[in-house]
Design a protein around this motif. Structure first.
Motif, short mmCIF file in Angstrom:
data_model
loop_
_atom_site.label_atom_id
_atom_site.label_comp_id
_atom_site.label_asym_id
_atom_site.label_seq_id
_atom_site.Cartn_x
_atom_site.Cartn_y
_atom_site.Cartn_z
N LYS A 194 0.85 -1.20 0.00
CA LYS A 194 0.00 0.00 0.00
C LYS A 194 0.88 1.25 0.00
O LYS A 194 0.60 2.24 -0.70
CB LYS A 194 -0.93 0.00 1.21
CG LYS A 194 -1.81 1.25 1.33
CD LYS A 194 -2.69 1.44 0.10
CE LYS A 194 -3.45 2.76 0.14
NZ LYS A 194 -4.17 3.02 -1.12
N GLY A 195 1.97 1.20 0.79
CA GLY A 195 2.87 2.35 0.90
C GLY A 195 3.45 2.77 -0.44
O GLY A 195 3.45 3.97 -0.78
N VAL A 196 3.94 1.81 -1.22
CA VAL A 196 4.60 2.17 -2.49
C VAL A 196 3.60 2.66 -3.55
O VAL A 196 4.01 3.24 -4.55
CB VAL A 196 5.44 1.01 -3.07
CG1 VAL A 196 6.59 0.66 -2.14
CG2 VAL A 196 4.59 -0.22 -3.37
N GLY A 200 3.80 10.17 -3.93
CA GLY A 200 4.95 10.69 -3.20
C GLY A 200 5.83 9.62 -2.58
O GLY A 200 6.87 9.93 -2.00
N SER A 201 5.43 8.36 -2.71
CA SER A 201 6.21 7.28 -2.09
C SER A 201 7.63 7.22 -2.66
O SER A 201 8.59 6.95 -1.94
CB SER A 201 5.53 5.92 -2.28
OG SER A 201 5.43 5.61 -3.66
N ILE A 273 11.23 -0.10 3.38
CA ILE A 273 10.42 0.26 2.21
C ILE A 273 9.05 0.78 2.65
O ILE A 273 8.56 1.81 2.17
CB ILE A 273 10.27 -0.96 1.26
CG1 ILE A 273 11.63 -1.25 0.59
CG2 ILE A 273 9.19 -0.72 0.21
CD1 ILE A 273 11.71 -2.60 -0.10
N ALA A 274 8.43 0.07 3.61
CA ALA A 274 7.11 0.48 4.10
C ALA A 274 7.16 1.86 4.76
O ALA A 274 6.37 2.75 4.45
CB ALA A 274 6.58 -0.55 5.09
N VAL A 275 8.13 2.04 5.64
CA VAL A 275 8.22 3.29 6.42
C VAL A 275 8.49 4.49 5.52
O VAL A 275 7.80 5.52 5.60
CB VAL A 275 9.31 3.17 7.52
CG1 VAL A 275 9.65 4.53 8.11
CG2 VAL A 275 8.85 2.21 8.63
N PHE A 276 9.47 4.37 4.62
CA PHE A 276 9.84 5.54 3.82
C PHE A 276 8.86 5.82 2.67
O PHE A 276 8.75 6.95 2.22
CB PHE A 276 11.29 5.44 3.34
CG PHE A 276 12.22 6.09 4.31
CD1 PHE A 276 12.62 7.40 4.14
CD2 PHE A 276 12.63 5.42 5.45
CE1 PHE A 276 13.43 8.04 5.06
CE2 PHE A 276 13.44 6.04 6.38
CZ PHE A 276 13.85 7.35 6.19
N SER A 277 8.14 4.82 2.23
CA SER A 277 7.06 5.08 1.26
C SER A 277 6.02 5.99 1.91
O SER A 277 5.56 6.98 1.31
CB SER A 277 6.38 3.77 0.85
OG SER A 277 7.27 2.93 0.19
N SER A 285 2.20 15.33 0.62
CA SER A 285 0.86 15.86 0.92
C SER A 285 0.91 17.14 1.73
O SER A 285 0.03 17.98 1.65
CB SER A 285 0.01 14.81 1.64
OG SER A 285 0.61 14.46 2.87
N GLN A 286 2.00 17.32 2.53
CA GLN A 286 2.12 18.54 3.33
C GLN A 286 2.97 19.60 2.64
O GLN A 286 3.10 20.72 3.14
CB GLN A 286 2.73 18.21 4.70
CG GLN A 286 1.81 17.35 5.57
CD GLN A 286 2.35 17.18 6.98
OE1 GLN A 286 3.53 17.36 7.23
NE2 GLN A 286 1.46 16.84 7.89
#
Length: 500
Positions: A194-196, A200-201, A273-277, A285-286
């Motif tokens: 989901k993250g990738v 912006g991932s 990979i999950a965290v940085f995505s 988004s910000q």
């Protein structure tokens, strides 16, 4: 007595338990931040060298010691050389203290799991965490309130630890890991996939893995790499020797060490990979640079990620639930291994039965953990964790390598592991244990001490660092020396070679 020693139900059960012990909170919130902070993709060079020259060799050492001498860490070391029994008790005492604060972090994760269904941390997760939830006091010596949700969570976790370890190695620990570890990996894959796909991932992943080769020349980056593989694989903590002592006589030790090391390594990459995505999505988004949203440790899990989940709509609820489940599962597989690292030596030393020992450890552990459920608990965690990791575990690993390398002799262990393993290790292992590992760990230790003298940890007062830091190290050393003077249950520590 030796014939009654418990055994794993299968080799895969042992591997899952060893990987479950190694896979902990540090994989999820420490490794991604370390890669980002130490040269991105370039960090992987010292990281892989550290795995091959320190992590796997020490795993083989600990697996070999436990399996050869059929005993928990203190008894295995005593059978190798009676003068060094105390070195096995120090990580046992460290494991008990780690359990006390680990239960607090897992209690937070339980609370946040309940919050993630409704995003109950509100619009300001930072304020919620420190003020509304932890009610953090202004000093490590200011204990003015019990934080009841934290205390209740701690009680639940000690009850779970008790329930699992009370049932034994095969019926409790092995069964838990066979369920939780595959679930943990599956959930992290879902989060990563989901993250990738988030917008912006790629910003996050590029920032994470883009190499900064100049960092490779920096000694502190190498220290960080060796420190990470050392801590993340649970070596120097009394766990792996104890776990391997439950293996059947004919078990492929060398292969098991490589499997454990690389499985843990693979999970760390998945987490990164999950965290940085997700951090890349947040930065995009910000409309801020990713440097402004990156964090490691507790801040990532309980402040930064809740901020991300708050701006993600329904997916924020889903990923929030999955993420905190991950923390709980990773923490549980590690905490039961720590309970076992304390339980097994006491059983070996006293001859008491498992149920009695586990029950008393969990009662005493809960009592000690109450200090962490106060409004000064975060300070205690921060200081004790720093000192046990930087001094306690590093010195134990350094002395283990010295004892095996120069007193018991590496070929004693290497010949044993080769005799039961399909894959044979050569004399490179002896060189690693005698020279490379001790030099690296000594360098890490000296660097930590110099930094401590120059800049007292996190600006805490010297009184706080002494009471919660150096005193814990002192308790570990003095306690281990005192316990080692007591006789073993059967009055002797000779190794039964027929068992080995």
């Amino acid at each position: 007595m030796e014939n009654e020693r418990e055994q794993w139900g299968s080799k895969m059960g042992f591997i899952l338990a060893a990987v479950g012990s190694a896979v902990g909170l540090g994989n999820i919130w420490r490794f991604p931040y370390l890669v980002y902070n130490n040269g991105g993709g370039a960090f992987l060079v010292p990281y892989f060298i550290a795995i091959l020259t320190a992590a796997i060799p020490i795993l083989i050492l600990e697996y070999g010691m436990g399996h050869k001498y059929r005993a928990s860490t203190p008894l295995a070391l005593a059978r190798g050389n009676k003068k060094w029994e105390w070195l096995g008790w120090w990580p046992t005492i460290n494991a008990f203290f780690i359990l006390a604060y680990y239960s607090m972090i897992l209690s937070w994760a339980i609370k946040y799991l309940t919050l993630s269904f409704t995003k109950g941390w509100g619009s300001d997760p930072n304020n919620y965490f420190y003020n509304d939830f932890l009610k953090l006091s202004s000093s490590p010596f200011e204990f003015t309130a019990i934080i009841w949700p934290v205390l209740i969570g701690i009680a639940v976790l000690w009850a779970v630890n008790w329930f699992i370890c009370y049932r034994g190695v095969k019926g409790g620990i092995e069964k838990l890991n066979k369920v939780l570890l595959p679930l943990l990996i599956l959930i992290m894959i879902v989060i990563a996939v989901k993250g990738v796909t988030l917008s912006g991932s790629t910003l996050g992943l590029n920032k994470l893995f883009t190499p900064d080769w100049s960092k490779v020349k920096n000694p502190s980056v190498w220290i960080a790499a060796y420190g990470q593989v050392f801590f993340s694989l649970s070596v120097g903590m009394g766990i792996m020797m104890t776990y391997s002592s439950y293996l059947p006589k004919k078990s492929d030790i060398n292969n098991s060490a490589f499997m454990t090391g690389f499985a843990n390594c693979g999970f760390e990459f998945l987490c990164a990979i999950a965290v940085f995505s997700i951090l890349g999505f947040m930065a995009t988004s910000q409309g801020v640079p990713i440097d402004e949203v990156v964090s490691g440790g507790i801040g990532l899990a309980f402040i930064v990620f809740p901020k991300v989940f708050s701006i993600m709509g329904v997916w924020g609820n889903i990923l929030g639930v999955l993420f905190f489940m991950c923390l709980i599962f990773a923490g549980l597989t590690s905490s039961v291994s720590l309970v076992e690292a304390v339980t097994a030596p006491i059983i070996d030393k006293t001859g008491w039965n498992r149920k009695k020992v586990v029950t008393w450890i969990c009662i005493l552990g809960f009592v000690v953990s109450i200090a962490f459920a106060t409004n000064a608990g975060l300070y205690l965690l921060d200081i004790i964790d720093n000192f046990i990791n930087n001094y306690g575990i590093v010195v134990v690993g350094l002395l283990e390598a010295f004892v095996i390398g120069w007193i018991i002799k590496p070929d004693t262990i290497r010949n044993h592991t080769n005799s039961v393993s399909y894959f044979k290790i050569g004399k490179w292992w002896d060189i690693t244990i005698k020279y490379i590992t001790p030099v690296v760990l000594a360098f890490m230790l000296i660097s930590s001490i110099i930094n401590e003298i120059r800049n007292p940890y996190e600006g805490y007062s010297l009184a706080a660092l002494f009471v919660y830091g150096w005193a814990i190290i002192g308790i570990g050393i003095i306690g281990s020396l005192l316990i080692s003077r007591r006789p073993w249950k059967n009055k002797h520590i000779e190794n039964d070679e027929s068992e080995a």
